[in-house]
Design an enzyme around this catalytic site. Structure first.
Site, PDB file in Angstrom:
ATOM      1  N   SER A   1       0.663  -1.153   0.011  1.00 27.51           N
ATOM      2  CA  SER A   1       0.022   0.038   0.063  1.00 27.51           C
ATOM      3  C   SER A   1       0.953   1.311  -0.001  1.00 27.51           C
ATOM      4  O   SER A   1       0.334   2.208  -0.232  1.00 27.51           O
ATOM      5  CB  SER A   1      -1.006  -0.025   1.394  1.00 27.51           C
ATOM      6  OG  SER A   1      -0.181  -0.029   2.512  1.00 27.51           O
ATOM      7  N   CYS A   2       2.186   1.161   0.308  1.00 28.11           N
ATOM      8  CA  CYS A   2       2.938   2.087   0.246  1.00 28.11           C
ATOM      9  C   CYS A   2       3.076   2.743  -1.030  1.00 28.11           C
ATOM     10  O   CYS A   2       2.795   2.074  -2.318  1.00 28.11           O
ATOM     11  CB  CYS A   2       4.580   1.764   0.883  1.00 28.11           C
ATOM     12  SG  CYS A   2       4.509   1.185   2.398  1.00 28.11           S
ATOM     13  N   ILE A   3       4.024   4.018  -1.258  1.00 28.11           N
ATOM     14  CA  ILE A   3       4.176   4.594  -2.404  1.00 28.11           C
ATOM     15  C   ILE A   3       5.718   4.745  -2.582  1.00 28.11           C
ATOM     16  O   ILE A   3       6.341   5.078  -1.724  1.00 28.11           O
ATOM     17  CB  ILE A   3       3.454   5.766  -2.721  1.00 28.11           C
ATOM     18  CG1 ILE A   3       1.912   5.782  -2.627  1.00 28.11           C
ATOM     19  CG2 ILE A   3       4.025   6.322  -4.193  1.00 28.11           C
ATOM     20  CD1 ILE A   3       1.366   5.292  -3.866  1.00 28.11           C
TER      21      ILE A   3
ATOM     22  N   ILE B   1       7.088   6.206   0.751  1.00 30.10           N
ATOM     23  CA  ILE B   1       5.973   6.768   1.535  1.00 30.10           C
ATOM     24  C   ILE B   1       4.906   5.716   2.166  1.00 30.10           C
ATOM     25  O   ILE B   1       4.681   4.961   1.248  1.00 30.10           O
ATOM     26  CB  ILE B   1       5.040   7.917   0.586  1.00 30.10           C
ATOM     27  CG1 ILE B   1       6.123   8.889   0.292  1.00 30.10           C
ATOM     28  CG2 ILE B   1       3.938   8.247   1.338  1.00 30.10           C
ATOM     29  CD1 ILE B   1       5.530   9.880  -0.802  1.00 30.10           C
TER      30      ILE B   1
ATOM     31  N   GLY C   1       0.878   1.671  -3.829  1.00 28.39           N
ATOM     32  CA  GLY C   1      -0.575   2.056  -3.751  1.00 28.39           C
ATOM     33  C   GLY C   1      -1.502   0.863  -3.737  1.00 28.39           C
ATOM     34  O   GLY C   1      -2.732   1.069  -4.079  1.00 28.39           O
TER      35      GLY C   1
END
Lengths: 211, 169
Positions: free
Chosen positions: B36-38, B55, B102
């Site tokens: 789910s991070c970027i 992120i 994401g």
């Protein structure tokens, strides 16, 4: 009494958490034994308090391809339960769950995933029932999800809600095995910040409960 | 936030919430196991300065801003990465910006945090727009993990998922 600077959690709470998760894990494995009709024993239980930045170590590296059976914890407190296995170990688990000879399963189709989901269901339900009985909390498992992907991608996604509040991670590593099969994998129990807060707030009540 | 000069190290990994910047053309900057991070990648093709931010969360709050690892939040990481790029000689108007990640890893689960991937994408897009930074390439969404590698020498950004070929964005 020492206190973790990042979390405000005392050693005594950590000790109780470890004991609680240990007992819940043993009961979950016992439930799994009943499900498959094979004696499964817990061979290692290890509470780890690690910086979240180092979480990838728990799953053998962020890019490590793994089968993850995920069950969320909902109700009076929230968190995550993950069973993490290398692919070949997951195939062996499916063989065991379905009563097949070792080496029979070589891919995860719908049927195999369903067997692993049931394993997650049993493990999660027994685990949370024990934990709920010991704490007075009403804890419920989400429907289990089976994923085959980079272990880090799955773990980090689950950790995102923990990371908004904490810099450290409380994880219980568990390894279990049967008499004739090796099941080297990981049962990770990841409480959210809320979960630990509930524990701390209710510690006087907990003290009246036999842990 | 860490700046690497990379005399011997050829591979630099940005862990959760970290920012890495390099001007060594032999170096590869990476974010491993992005769910789910970027992974936010910026590159100045003239100065050959590359930066990457891992992120984790969409938006900080007041208490989060004072924390050591505040660059895990999109609204803090993006200005910090821009600042670090400039400090290393990159020029804002030349920056090529790409994003990957994401994912919604837990699409069948029902706990409350599992739209983090979508919220991360939205937040990164919003903050970049506020900074007047155009997104030049992206591989976002879905439900698979990714590993993102950025080659400093050429500015190439490569994305790889389990079982799939590496692709350039």
């Amino acid at each position: 009494m020492e206190e973790s600077k990042a979390t405000g959690v005392h050693d005594v709470e950590l000790s109780r958490w470890a004991e609680l998760v240990g007992r819940s894990t043993k009961n979950a494995v016992s439930g799994l034994s009943e499900m498959v009709g094979i004696h499964i024993r817990v061979t290692a239980l290890d509470l780890k308090v690690i910086p979240i930045d180092n979480a990838a170590e728990l799953v053998g590296g962020a890019e490590n391809e793994a089968v993850v059976i995920y069950v969320g914890i909902t109700g009076g407190a929230t968190g995550h339960i993950m069973l993490v296995y290398p692919l070949r170990v997951a195939f062996g688990l499916v063989d065991m769950l379905m009563g097949e000879e070792p080496g029979t399963t070589c891919e995860l189709g719908e049927l195999e995933e369903s067997a692993l989901q049931e394993m997650g269901n049993i493990t999660g339900t027994f685990f949370l029932n024990t934990m709920g009985d010991s704490t007075g909390l009403v804890l419920m498992p989400t429907p289990p999800t089976v994923m085959v992907d980079m272990a880090g991608a799955i773990l980090f996604s689950a950790l995102s809600d923990i990371m908004s509040e904490r810099e450290e991670l409380f994880a219980m590593e568990t390894v279990f095995s049967t008499d004739d099969r090796e099941i080297v994998g990981m049962l990770l129990v990841l409480p959210t910040a809320d979960f630990m807060d509930v524990m701390i707030e209710q510690k006087n009540q907990y003290a009246r409960v036999q842990w | 936030m860490v700046t690497e000069s990379c005399v011997q190290e050829k591979s630099i990994v940005a862990n959760l919430g970290e920012i890495k910047v390099s001007g060594d053309p032999e170096t590869v900057l990476s974010c491993l196991g992005v769910g789910s991070c970027i992974a936010l990648c910026m590159y100045d093709p003239e100065a050959k300065i590359a930066g990457i931010a891992h992120i984790v969360l969409p938006k900080s709050n007041d208490s989060a801003r004072s924390r050591e690892n505040a660059t895990k939040y999109a609204d803090i990481a993006i200005p910090e990465l821009l600042q670090e790029m400039r400090r290393n000689g990159a020029v804002r108007s030349r920056l090529v910006t790409k994003i990957a990640g994401g994912s919604q890893m837990f699409k069948a689960a029902s706990t409350n945090n599992f739209d983090t991937g979508t919220r991360n994408i939205e937040s990164v897009r919003t903050v970049l727009a506020e900074e007047a930074i155009k997104i030049d390439g992206e591989d976002v969404g879905g439900n698979k993990g990714r590993t993102v590698r950025m080659f400093v020498g050429e500015g190439k950004v490569q994305v790889k998922s389990v079982g799939g070929p590496a692709k350039e964005i």
